[in-house]
Design a protein around this motif. Structure first.
Motif, PDB file in Angstrom:
ATOM      1  N   ALA A   1      -2.698  -4.732   1.837  1.00 54.22           N
ATOM      2  CA  ALA A   1      -2.496  -3.328   1.463  1.00 54.22           C
ATOM      3  C   ALA A   1      -3.001  -2.406   2.577  1.00 54.22           C
ATOM      4  O   ALA A   1      -2.281  -1.554   3.076  1.00 54.22           O
ATOM      5  CB  ALA A   1      -3.212  -3.025   0.154  1.00 54.22           C
ATOM      6  N   ASP A   2      -4.238  -2.600   2.980  1.00 53.67           N
ATOM      7  CA  ASP A   2      -4.815  -1.818   4.086  1.00 53.67           C
ATOM      8  C   ASP A   2      -4.621  -2.591   5.383  1.00 53.67           C
ATOM      9  O   ASP A   2      -4.931  -3.779   5.449  1.00 53.67           O
ATOM     10  CB  ASP A   2      -6.327  -1.648   3.861  1.00 53.67           C
TER      11      ASP A   2
ATOM     12  N   LYS B   1      10.445  -2.849  -3.440  1.00 50.82           N
ATOM     13  CA  LYS B   1      10.710  -2.791  -4.877  1.00 50.82           C
ATOM     14  C   LYS B   1      11.630  -1.630  -5.234  1.00 50.82           C
ATOM     15  O   LYS B   1      12.406  -1.708  -6.173  1.00 50.82           O
ATOM     16  CB  LYS B   1       9.393  -2.695  -5.653  1.00 50.82           C
ATOM     17  N   MET B   2      11.546  -0.551  -4.453  1.00 47.92           N
ATOM     18  CA  MET B   2      12.458   0.571  -4.680  1.00 47.92           C
ATOM     19  C   MET B   2      13.892   0.127  -4.355  1.00 47.92           C
ATOM     20  O   MET B   2      14.820   0.420  -5.119  1.00 47.92           O
ATOM     21  CB  MET B   2      12.036   1.756  -3.806  1.00 47.92           C
TER      22      MET B   2
ATOM     23  N   CYS C   1       5.130  -1.817   8.913  1.00 52.00           N
ATOM     24  CA  CYS C   1       4.392  -0.985   7.965  1.00 52.00           C
ATOM     25  C   CYS C   1       3.294  -1.814   7.310  1.00 52.00           C
ATOM     26  O   CYS C   1       3.296  -3.036   7.406  1.00 52.00           O
ATOM     27  CB  CYS C   1       5.325  -0.417   6.892  1.00 52.00           C
ATOM     28  N   ASP C   2       2.359  -1.147   6.647  1.00 52.62           N
ATOM     29  CA  ASP C   2       1.332  -1.892   5.912  1.00 52.62           C
ATOM     30  C   ASP C   2       1.953  -2.457   4.638  1.00 52.62           C
ATOM     31  O   ASP C   2       3.040  -2.059   4.226  1.00 52.62           O
ATOM     32  CB  ASP C   2       0.129  -0.994   5.618  1.00 52.62           C
ATOM     33  N   GLY C   3       1.235  -3.383   4.001  1.00 50.96           N
ATOM     34  CA  GLY C   3       1.776  -4.065   2.837  1.00 50.96           C
ATOM     35  C   GLY C   3       1.936  -3.175   1.621  1.00 50.96           C
ATOM     36  O   GLY C   3       2.783  -3.428   0.757  1.00 50.96           O
ATOM     37  N   TYR C   4       1.144  -2.113   1.554  1.00 53.83           N
ATOM     38  CA  TYR C   4       1.265  -1.146   0.455  1.00 53.83           C
ATOM     39  C   TYR C   4       2.621  -0.448   0.555  1.00 53.83           C
ATOM     40  O   TYR C   4       3.404  -0.437  -0.394  1.00 53.83           O
ATOM     41  CB  TYR C   4       0.113  -0.138   0.557  1.00 53.83           C
ATOM     42  N   THR C   5       2.901   0.101   1.724  1.00 52.01           N
ATOM     43  CA  THR C   5       4.148   0.839   1.944  1.00 52.01           C
ATOM     44  C   THR C   5       5.364  -0.084   1.847  1.00 52.01           C
ATOM     45  O   THR C   5       6.354   0.246   1.191  1.00 52.01           O
ATOM     46  CB  THR C   5       4.106   1.507   3.339  1.00 52.01           C
TER      47      THR C   5
ATOM     48  N   GLY D   1       3.471  -6.817   1.352  1.00 47.95           N
ATOM     49  CA  GLY D   1       2.552  -6.939   0.234  1.00 47.95           C
ATOM     50  C   GLY D   1       1.319  -7.805   0.395  1.00 47.95           C
ATOM     51  O   GLY D   1       0.452  -7.795  -0.473  1.00 47.95           O
TER      52      GLY D   1
ATOM     53  N   ASN E   1       5.737  -2.880   0.313  1.00 43.11           N
ATOM     54  CA  ASN E   1       5.978  -3.351  -1.042  1.00 43.11           C
ATOM     55  C   ASN E   1       6.693  -2.298  -1.874  1.00 43.11           C
ATOM     56  O   ASN E   1       7.613  -2.603  -2.648  1.00 43.11           O
ATOM     57  CB  ASN E   1       4.639  -3.726  -1.695  1.00 43.11           C
ATOM     58  N   ILE E   2       6.292  -1.039  -1.712  1.00 45.51           N
ATOM     59  CA  ILE E   2       6.931   0.058  -2.446  1.00 45.51           C
ATOM     60  C   ILE E   2       8.397   0.193  -2.019  1.00 45.51           C
ATOM     61  O   ILE E   2       9.293   0.308  -2.858  1.00 45.51           O
ATOM     62  CB  ILE E   2       6.149   1.384  -2.236  1.00 45.51           C
ATOM     63  N   ILE E   3       8.642   0.128  -0.710  1.00 41.96           N
ATOM     64  CA  ILE E   3      10.017   0.229  -0.191  1.00 41.96           C
ATOM     65  C   ILE E   3      10.873  -0.914  -0.751  1.00 41.96           C
ATOM     66  O   ILE E   3      11.987  -0.704  -1.234  1.00 41.96           O
ATOM     67  CB  ILE E   3      10.019   0.183   1.352  1.00 41.96           C
TER      68      ILE E   3
END
Lengths: 313, 313
Positions: B148-149, B237-238, B227-231, B145, B233-235
């Motif tokens: 993001a990019d 939190k999921m 992975c990037d922080g966007y991906t 997180g 973070n989604i993983i």
């Protein structure tokens, strides 16, 4: 109405597909028939072997098969009498109202672009998948793998396609469209996601509710989950693995059991001139049945025509 | 060895943090002491109230508190006597060997960049998180997180930082580094991911095993997940939401219980000149204890000095 089904595609084809076709034939609407595409002698003898005596399955001969590992473009070019080529031919000539296959995903994707083609105005057709919701029912997530990199305008179109699909096929009134992100606040995320946020916010044809996070996948914040194919594919496969782990541990629960790919049977390709559903390679007869029923629902709600109408206005 | 702990950061601070400090004080190594930073009168009276009678906790006064919702840069600039500012001051002057806080994540991130700063050569320090493995133990995923990019060279550094962390702190011999992607084959993924693949493949200082998919998160394919922080973070939190859903349903299992953030207690910021761990906002005393123990392990294995050595060679 006629639903074309590739009898030869999938790890357990043709047996599992023919079995699934027979299951589907018992549940499809009156007036709907199945066009079962494959090697005629093989498919007909399986139908006989499995005791099918109805009159709503018609076998359509296809002398060739595109195998799971084949290069999509090459296979489609060389095997013009394959079940996938024949299926898309039927769809293009409107001799079928939908086409579904659990075969080579790449060939199904490329085939849709070669034959029926993307709807005019649609930049990159996505593959969608269904997300079980804790409150019941399903949401739709797109893209789940057709397009790894997506520009903001492509993500905006995913939102629109998902909105129309959720409204008519999933029958959710005014579906909530959420953008998958690493935080809720406007301004969060990658530069592409930030730009997509602005485009979705400005789009008055859909009901954009803003960013959602990984923790919101299964709650009722959004009915339509917009993401690029890289992210959606990771989420999808992670969810599948959670189901597999729970299953392996003997933990069963009505909610988590909906993670099973069999429940919805297939993933539609949206934004092409026709109703197309891709099944999981390991499709069982039950999965095939659900894939056919989903294709029927897409055809009866005229979902691709609605996409086309939206983008021609 | 001295571990600095922010007594004022977190939704349940200072009570939960002081309780956690007391739990940690019972388990830390002989010779290690805790520097508990916060309003001296408040913290001291809580220590007394909770019956602490040991000699390995020292209270360090900080008259100000950065609240959870404050703007990170503004808060750090204005509140120079806040517990986070004091903590980073101690770390920078090497009066503490590690600093941990369950407070304002943004302030912790910005504070690390302002005070101890990124290690020379490190482009974008990531936040790492731990992924429970079905076969036992944990892997490490980064970034979750902070960025993001991410450019390909940034993702390559995440692989290197994760490799060193996993080798020394998690004690995994020759950890396997995997790149999160939508398919296993080389050439899959976004253009950034494809370029990162080539850089990781060419990096002989780490053990790159190629792409992994969403379904491989919990298996033994990779110990380090890039992975990037966007991906990421989604993983993350999921995964947290899966734990919450199971918990809510009363389903308990030793593997899924490891999804509970309390189990590891915190997320390290890697690639800065010091050992820094950020705790979850809702940190309980148990989570705080594990955060302190993780910080101690990072300090005793000299992990940031190893990063620095690697990038100065």
């Amino acid at each position: 109405m006629r639903i074309a089904l590739d009898a030869m595609g999938g790890d357990y084809a043709p047996e599992a597909i023919v079995k699934g076709a027979i299951l589907a034939a018992q549940e499809i609407d009156e007036g709907t028939s199945l066009l079962l595409i494959g090697k005629e002698d093989v498919v007909s003898s399986l139908l006989k072997e499995y005791g099918y005596t109805g009159n709503n399955i018609t076998v359509v001969n296809a002398s060739q098969v595109i195998e799971m590992g084949e290069h999509p473009t090459k296979a489609l070019t060389q095997k013009t009498d394959s079940s996938i080529s024949i299926g898309y031919g039927l769809l293009k000539m409107q001799k079928a109202d939908a086409f579904c296959s659990a075969g080579n995903t790449g060939a199904m994707l490329v085939g849709s672009m070669f034959s029926v083609k993307a709807i005019e105005g649609i930049l990159r057709p996505p593959i969608a998948n269904f997300v079980p919701k804790l409150g019941g029912g399903y949401g739709i997530m797109l893209d789940v793998g057709a397009n790894a990199d997506c520009k903001p305008e492509v993500l905006e179109q995913f939102g629109m396609l998902g909105y129309i699909y959720a409204k008519y096929v999933l029958e959710i009134p005014n579906p909530k469209v959420g953008l998958m992100n690493l935080g809720e606040e406007e301004g969060k995320g990658t530069t592409v996601i930030q730009a997509a946020y602005q485009r979705l916010k400005a789009n008055t044809s859909l009901n954009f509710i803003g960013n959602i996070e990984g923790r919101d996948l299964f709650n009722d914040k959004a009915d339509v989950i917009v993401c690029d194919g890289y992210t959606g594919n990771i989420i999808l496969k992670m969810a599948e693995s959670i189901y597999d782990i729970l299953n392996h541990k003997g933990i069963h629960d009505p909610f988590f059991d909906k993670f099973n790919y069999e429940a919805e049977g297939g993933s539609p390709i949206l934004g092409v001139n026709g109703n197309v559903v891709i099944g999981h390679g390991v499709s069982s007869p039950t999965a095939v049945k659900h894939m056919v029923l989903q294709a029927q629902k897409m055809a009866s709600t005229k979902v691709w025509e609605r996409f086309k109408k939206h983008y021609s206005e």
